[in-house]
Scaffold this motif. Structure first.
Motif, PDB file in Angstrom:
ATOM      1  N   CYS A 103     -52.393 -31.535  -1.636  1.00 55.13           N
ATOM      2  CA  CYS A 103     -53.031 -31.931  -2.892  1.00 55.13           C
ATOM      3  C   CYS A 103     -52.012 -32.487  -3.864  1.00 55.13           C
ATOM      4  N   ILE A 104     -52.317 -33.655  -4.449  1.00 51.48           N
ATOM      5  CA  ILE A 104     -51.390 -34.236  -5.425  1.00 51.48           C
ATOM      6  C   ILE A 104     -51.905 -34.047  -6.842  1.00 51.48           C
ATOM      7  N   LEU A 105     -52.902 -33.195  -7.008  1.00 50.82           N
ATOM      8  CA  LEU A 105     -53.441 -32.845  -8.325  1.00 50.82           C
ATOM      9  C   LEU A 105     -53.892 -34.059  -9.128  1.00 50.82           C
ATOM     10  N   CYS A 106     -54.457 -35.031  -8.424  1.00 53.39           N
ATOM     11  CA  CYS A 106     -54.928 -36.225  -9.118  1.00 53.39           C
ATOM     12  C   CYS A 106     -56.206 -35.940  -9.896  1.00 53.39           C
ATOM     13  N   GLY A 107     -56.961 -34.919  -9.466  1.00 51.98           N
ATOM     14  CA  GLY A 107     -58.168 -34.539 -10.198  1.00 51.98           C
ATOM     15  C   GLY A 107     -59.402 -35.363  -9.862  1.00 51.98           C
ATOM     16  N   CYS A 156     -61.293 -35.157  -7.260  1.00 49.45           N
ATOM     17  CA  CYS A 156     -62.350 -34.272  -6.753  1.00 49.45           C
ATOM     18  C   CYS A 156     -63.041 -33.547  -7.899  1.00 49.45           C
ATOM     19  N   CYS A 195     -61.122 -37.813  -2.245  1.00 49.84           N
ATOM     20  CA  CYS A 195     -59.749 -37.311  -2.208  1.00 49.84           C
ATOM     21  C   CYS A 195     -58.848 -38.383  -1.589  1.00 49.84           C
ATOM     22  N   ILE A 202     -58.636 -32.656   1.124  1.00 49.62           N
ATOM     23  CA  ILE A 202     -60.026 -32.269   1.406  1.00 49.62           C
ATOM     24  C   ILE A 202     -60.567 -33.249   2.450  1.00 49.62           C
TER      25      ILE A 202
HETATM   26  S1  SF4 Z   1     -58.782 -35.214  -4.950  1.00 49.34           S
HETATM   27 FE1  SF4 Z   1     -58.509 -33.092  -5.514  1.00 49.34          FE
HETATM   28  S2  SF4 Z   1     -57.741 -32.102  -3.645  1.00 49.34           S
HETATM   29 FE2  SF4 Z   1     -57.497 -34.308  -3.359  1.00 49.34          FE
HETATM   30  S3  SF4 Z   1     -55.439 -34.690  -4.034  1.00 49.34           S
HETATM   31 FE3  SF4 Z   1     -56.717 -35.063  -5.809  1.00 49.34          FE
HETATM   32  S4  SF4 Z   1     -56.766 -33.096  -6.901  1.00 49.34           S
HETATM   33 FE4  SF4 Z   1     -55.956 -32.693  -4.846  1.00 49.34          FE
END
Ligand code: SF4
Ligand code: SF4
Ligand code: SF4
Lengths: 355, 539
Positions: A149-153, A155, A202, A207
């Motif tokens: 997870c790169i914490l892009c947010g 999802c 994602c 995920i």
């Molecule tokens: S979509 Fe969600 S699970 Fe996937 S990398 Fe971004 S924050 Fe992480």
């Protein structure tokens, strides 16, 4: 347009609408700006900063996904300063997780991987540190490995702003930050509706779809655009097939009417019936009334039916009736009523949608 | 759909899915949208969250949408007409109705007005249990919205007064000038993927494709010429009448394509007995369903992933279905089977592709005339689409109704056919759940869906559970005048005290063994939404 704006990007002048972001104007005109956290149709958070650009007279680099254009704005997307900032973001993200592409399901379809390649980063300069989070393999639909997870947010925003299912959120901050259902629950223990939107958006392998794991690489699968077979919304879906089997259903490739990429749990995960071993594969006939159903050839099934039909029709057209199907195609329903109306000569045709 | 056709002249969703996001008020009634049409529900929830749209839910169950509603009216099951009549009476009394619209675009208003007189908020409260003050609030909110949309589903139609319910909703929408505008309308959400298409294609006893009447001599002549046969002018039998006919020996041969009436019909024992009496029952399907097991001939069909064609969605959008994999074994697409069966029965038909059939449909069906596979390659087109230049129709009845003027129907409240009494004190209502579909033949073969919802549950209120000394997960036995089913209890405030809810997806707990087969006299739809049962702890 009355209040059209003029924007210059990399020396080319483009017209834009008030309220458009730099990224939107760039994309509309074929100028590439890398993005990770940006998700169309949701809040522009400008969090990952891989989309930064130089804007004339601005003190620092700006996140192009969140910055609205103004008239006369001059933007540069390819200066060394921009490139090195973007590269740094990607490098840090790569180092922050366990990105072992060899076995990752997203290999070949991963935005992080694409950007690593784009910036020609052979190896990050920072030590690679896996967060060491347990994988969530507790359900049959969605597989989670937050070490990727790169914490892009994306999802989180997909779940809250697109589907409005309000399951996912960020927990904790800083190096312990994590995305997931409340209280660190696994998906199956949470109220998750398994729409799968989070997995579809994602950008990495954090995920993914369980059934697709080890069932064919993205470049080996064929994608066929079609319509969902469950409810009347008629979502446009993409069937991913490998070796003659459907292994995954996605929506994001088909961002269009009526669902714009969103699906529900049935359309997304209800495809296993297609390859169920109990599917009918041969015609069956009951040669004797009261006897058992036995296998037959198509020819025998037709001539058997035809003969009995001819006997029945002797007592009049109205002794025949047909039930068509809300499951079958328009073409099939059309042929069905044509057969009953013109062939048998009666209007005794209906379907089960009353029920 | 007959109710809508009577009011407007056309029985389809008047507006489009995306328009829910531009409505000022959405009134959702008899639709558990988050479970049955989740992607539409997302749109509704997005609209509410954006702050532009207010949601009114009228439903006996506390469905998930209630969380997003500004007002929730929890009516006693089967009292919909009283509730909407009450809203309309108040709207007229307060002068909130669209007077010019009513005058220029509709007829029979006086009759409606006269019939509404007795539905005072207090009277409606007595019938339905909806507090008078909430009714007034909802009426105001809907009437004052510039663009008000109504969405409904089986919770409205599966009653002995189903057609009345629909006409009443149509009344309300016309009264407020909400039909024929963007973001408004009366929107039946279709439960199955191609119900709309099956109806459009003339799989109804009284119409050819595009709702051209079999009783109309011109239409009949057109089809007779195209099909090369004399055609009957007598409307045919509905499904329930066919079963009756089979039982009496008048129907001797039946062809069933992709349907399983042995699970979906009310009063299943009767259906079984009827089908067994046939001289010839031919079933084409993808599985050996309960119905197929009774057949003389079972033909293996291709699933949606194994053939080409089109489906028409709930908003009248004709969309492509494409072959992705081969059918198993000797299975074939239904259209191929039909052409060959028709030939074997003395009416030769042959087509090389689904597209060839579609072209024939387009030539015979004015509302599909402008649609081709090429045009819907990427994005489907919404009928009516009369010619090759036409872009399709987003919302219906723009300047005039299909029938000319919109027709108000004066409709009084009638109680459901069977009400709770001493012996059967509970009201049973039925429906679907998110994770399953129809008779479960497809959804129950998917691991994930089964993991999430493995067995049938009876929703029961805590008050009743306490009285019956029932805990979550205890087996319950439900009895009606027709039979018995058992399933586990789920104690929840989704249902009001005195009401229990069950789904019909599980053949181990066939709820249609106990539902009431009483039919709506117009739509011939059974009253799945209300019957009287007793509830006990099993064992
Ligand atoms: S979509 Fe969600 S699970 Fe996937 S990398 Fe971004 S924050 Fe992480
Ligand atoms: S599957 Fe859907 S509901 Fe569940 S967490 Fe993902 S987006 Fe949210
Ligand atoms: S994905 Fe879900 S909402 Fe969309 S058509 Fe299929 S069943 Fe309906």
């Amino acid at each position: 347009m009355a209040n059209e704006l003029k924007v210059t990007i990399d020396g080319m002048e483009f017209s834009a609408q008030p309220g458009q972001t730099i990224l939107e104007v760039a994309r509309a005109n074929g100028v590439f700006i890398p993005t990770l956290c940006h998700l169309q149709g949701t809040t522009n958070v400008g969090a990952c900063r891989v989309c930064v650009v130089e804007v004339e007279n601005a003190r620092s680099l700006v996140a192009s996904c969140a910055m609205p254009v103004s008239d006369g704005m001059v933007v540069k997307t390819d200066t060394p300063k921009v490139k090195s900032a973007q590269r740094m973001v990607v490098e840090l993200l790569w180092a922050s997780g366990d990105h072992n592409c060899l076995t990752c399901e997203k290999n070949g379809d991963c935005t992080l991987q694409d950007l690593v390649y784009h910036f020609e980063i052979e190896k990050p300069r920072f030590p690679m540190t896996s967060p060491g989070v347990l994988q969530d393999d507790t359900n049959e639909m969605i597989f989670r490995d937050l070490n990727k997870c790169i914490l892009c947010g994306r999802c989180v925003r997909a779940c809250n702003e697109v589907q409005v299912n309000e399951i996912l959120d960020f927990a904790q901050r800083g190096s312990k930050a994590k995305v997931g259902p409340a209280f660190g629950m696994n998906y199956i223990d949470s109220d998750c509706y398994f729409c799968g939107e989070c997995a579809d958006v994602c950008p990495t392998g954090a995920i993914t779809f369980k059934a697709a794991r080890f069932a064919g690489r993205p470049w080996e699968t064929r994608k066929v655009a079609t319509t969902c077979t469950y409810c009347g919304v008629g979502c446009q879906i993409s069937l991913h097939t490998h070796k003659g089997k459907v292994v995954k259903v996605s929506g994001k490739e088909l961002h269009r009417q009526p669902n714009f990429g969103s699906l529900c749990v049935k359309g997304r995960f209800g495809f296993e019936f297609i390859h169920d071993p109990s599917r009918l594969t041969k015609p069956l006939i009951r040669r004797e009334k009261g006897g058992a159903l036995e296998e037959a050839s198509w020819d025998e099934a037709y001539s058997f039916s035809g003969k009995k039909y001819q006997e029945v029709i002797k007592s009049g057209s109205s002794a025949v009736a047909g039930l068509a199907s809300a499951r079958c195609t328009n073409e099939e329903n059309y042929l069905f009523q044509k057969f009953i109306r013109a062939g048998a000569g009666t209007n005794n045709v209906d379907h089960c949608a009353r029920l | 759909m007959a109710g809508l056709a009577a009011a407007f002249g056309s029985g389809a969703m008047t507006n489009s899915i995306e328009e829910f996001e531009v409505a000022d008020v959405i009134l959702a009634t008899g639709t558990n949208t988050t479970e049955n049409h989740p992607v539409i529900a997302s749109r509704i929830k997005r609209a509410v969250k954006s702050g532009k749209t207010k949601l009114i839910v009228v439903d006996p169950r506390k469905i998930d949408l209630v969380k997003y509603a500004a007002i929730w009216l929890r009516q006693r099951p089967g009292t919909d007409v009283a509730v909407f009549n009450g809203m309309m009476r108040y709207i007229i009394k307060e002068n909130l109705h669209a007077k010019e619209y009513v005058e220029t675009r509709t007829e029979n208003f006086e009759a409606l007005q006269a019939c509404l007189e007795k539905y005072t908020p207090e009277y409606v409260e007595k019938i339905s249990g909806v507090p008078a003050s909430d009714l007034i609030k909802a009426a105001r909110m809907y009437a004052e919205a510039p663009k008000g949309s109504i969405a409904y589903c089986m919770g409205i139609t599966q009653h002995t007064t189903g057609a009345d319910n629909v006409k009443t909703i149509a009344n309300l929408a016309m009264l407020c000038g909400n039909v024929g505008i963007e973001g408004g309308g009366v929107n039946p959400l279709r439960g199955q993927n191609n119900v709309q298409g099956a109806c459009d294609m003339g799989c109804l006893p009284n119409v050819y494709t595009g709702y051209q009447q079999v009783a109309n001599a011109d239409a009949r002549a057109k089809f007779a010429k195209a099909w090369g046969r004399e055609l009957s002018d007598k409307p045919g039998l509905t499904i329930m009448e066919m079963m009756e006919g089979a039982h009496k020996g008048e129907i001797k041969a039946m062809f069933i394509m992709g349907e399983n009436p042995m699970v979906s019909d009310p009063d299943l024992d009767h259906v079984g007995a009827s089908l067994k009496k046939l001289d010839l029952l031919v079933v084409q399907d993808i599985f050996l369903t309960e119905t197929a097991q009774l057949a003389d001939v079972v033909l293996p069909a291709a699933s949606f992933a194994e053939k080409d064609g089109t489906f028409s969605n709930t908003e009248r959008r004709v969309q492509m279905v494409r072959k992705a994999v081969n059918p198993p074994g000797l299975a074939k697409p239904d259209w191929q089977i039909l052409a060959e069966m028709s030939t074997a029965c003395g009416y030769p038909q042959s087509y090389n592709s689904a597209e060839e059939i579609f072209t024939e449909i387009a030539t015979l069906t004015p509302s599909y005339a402008g649609i081709t596979y090429q045009r819907i390659k990427n994005v489907g087109i919404q009928w009516p689409c009369p010619n090759a230049e036409h872009q399709g129709t987003k919302f219906l009845h723009k300047d005039s109704f299909s029938r000319g003027k919109g027709l108000f129907h004066a409709i009084g409240f009638i109680e459901p056919a069977e009400l709770p009494d001493e012996e059967y004190p509970f009201c049973l209502t039925t429906g679907r759940v998110l994770y399953h579909y129809h008779t479960g033949t497809m959804s129950r073969r998917s691991k994930g869906l089964v993991q999430r919802y493995p067995e049938s549950l009876v929703e029961i209120n805590e008050v009743d559970a306490n009285k019956l000394n029932v805990l979550d997960g205890d087996m319950l036995m439900l009895n009606s005048r027709r039979g018995t089913v058992s399933a586990k209890a789920w104690i929840t405030d989704r249902v009001a005290p005195g009401v229990v809810f069950m789904n019909f997806h599980f053949d181990e707990a066939l709820v249609n063994k106990i539902t009431n087969p009483a039919l709506d006299p117009v739509g011939k739809i059974p009253e799945y939404k209300v019957c009287a049962v007793s509830v006990q702890r099993a064992g």
